[in-house]
Design a protein around this motif. Sequence first.
Motif, mmCIF file in Angstrom:
data_model
loop_
_atom_site.group_PDB
_atom_site.id
_atom_site.type_symbol
_atom_site.label_atom_id
_atom_site.label_comp_id
_atom_site.label_asym_id
_atom_site.label_seq_id
_atom_site.Cartn_x
_atom_site.Cartn_y
_atom_site.Cartn_z
ATOM 1 N N UNK A 49 6.830 -24.335 -29.531
ATOM 2 C CA UNK A 49 6.692 -23.185 -28.745
ATOM 3 C C UNK A 49 5.925 -23.354 -27.317
ATOM 4 N N UNK A 50 6.029 -24.686 -26.929
ATOM 5 C CA UNK A 50 5.409 -25.106 -25.571
ATOM 6 C C UNK A 50 6.295 -25.149 -24.369
ATOM 7 N N UNK A 51 7.719 -25.026 -24.679
ATOM 8 C CA UNK A 51 8.440 -25.147 -23.539
ATOM 9 C C UNK A 51 9.641 -24.275 -24.048
ATOM 10 N N UNK A 52 10.352 -23.769 -22.824
ATOM 11 C CA UNK A 52 11.739 -22.820 -23.091
ATOM 12 C C UNK A 52 12.685 -23.955 -23.703
ATOM 13 N N UNK A 53 13.596 -23.350 -24.470
ATOM 14 C CA UNK A 53 14.620 -24.118 -25.119
ATOM 15 C C UNK A 53 15.756 -24.018 -24.028
ATOM 16 N N UNK A 54 16.675 -25.086 -24.103
ATOM 17 C CA UNK A 54 18.062 -24.960 -23.304
ATOM 18 C C UNK A 54 17.811 -26.369 -22.137
ATOM 19 N N UNK A 55 17.103 -27.036 -22.346
ATOM 20 C CA UNK A 55 16.977 -28.038 -21.377
ATOM 21 C C UNK A 55 17.390 -29.155 -22.086
ATOM 22 N N UNK A 56 18.440 -29.971 -21.516
ATOM 23 C CA UNK A 56 18.964 -31.189 -22.168
ATOM 24 C C UNK A 56 18.468 -32.242 -21.690
ATOM 25 N N UNK A 57 18.186 -33.134 -22.597
ATOM 26 C CA UNK A 57 17.525 -34.480 -22.212
ATOM 27 C C UNK A 57 18.165 -35.308 -20.955
ATOM 28 N N UNK A 58 19.401 -35.145 -21.122
ATOM 29 C CA UNK A 58 20.247 -35.895 -19.923
ATOM 30 C C UNK A 58 19.852 -35.223 -18.726
ATOM 31 N N UNK A 59 20.226 -33.963 -18.623
ATOM 32 C CA UNK A 59 19.565 -33.268 -17.275
ATOM 33 C C UNK A 59 18.404 -33.429 -16.627
ATOM 34 N N UNK A 60 17.204 -33.445 -17.650
ATOM 35 C CA UNK A 60 15.955 -33.548 -17.380
ATOM 36 C C UNK A 60 15.979 -35.014 -16.946
ATOM 37 N N UNK A 61 16.442 -35.919 -17.464
ATOM 38 C CA UNK A 61 16.203 -37.563 -16.876
ATOM 39 C C UNK A 61 16.882 -37.507 -15.573
#
Length: 198
Positions: free
Chosen positions: A151-163
């Motif tokens: 519950x610390x971050x919002x869902x929906x961010x993909x690893x590839x796009x963050x990197x």
Amino acid sequence: MPTTGEPGEVPARSRRADALRNQQTLLDAAAAVFVTSGVDAPIREIAARAGVGMGTIYRHFPTRADLVVAVYRHQVEACAEAGPSLLAGADSPLAALRQWVDLFVDFLVTKHGLANAMQSDSSGFATLHTYFLDRLVPVCAQLLDAAVNAGEIRPGTHAYELMRGIGNLCIGRDSDPRYDPRRLVALLLQGLQRPQSS
């Protein structure tokens, strides 16, 4: 004490362990020099930092591209192995993600210049990029999933796009010493956090 053959002979396993340790020291030294002086840094600077002769470096890595690729792979492995360790030892999944992203930024800053060092081998660069994605995207995904589940971050961010986003923020670091991508990367991670209910 069991003997291994001739007096004074070092067991093969011990020699292999020493050689691996020496190579790791050399790669760590090269990575540190690449961060401060770039991938075109003099080999003597790397040798001095590693505490070895230049011949030792050339014996292991006949060309600069060989050394740069070895440093790249060494750092990818260190970054990949750090993810689960950080997750197990950090105060929270978000803290682990932040620590891992810090390592990832170190890696990105170090690898600047890789394309130039490998320009004669574009297929080798493509292979390295695939290796990088195969090793690091699942680690980043594991850290993101743990932070979402906590519950610390919002869902929906993909690893590839963050990197990819972090990588884009690191561009320009080597051409402008006034630019420190870490501040913007910290803001990016802050934007992923769930708002705390009061």
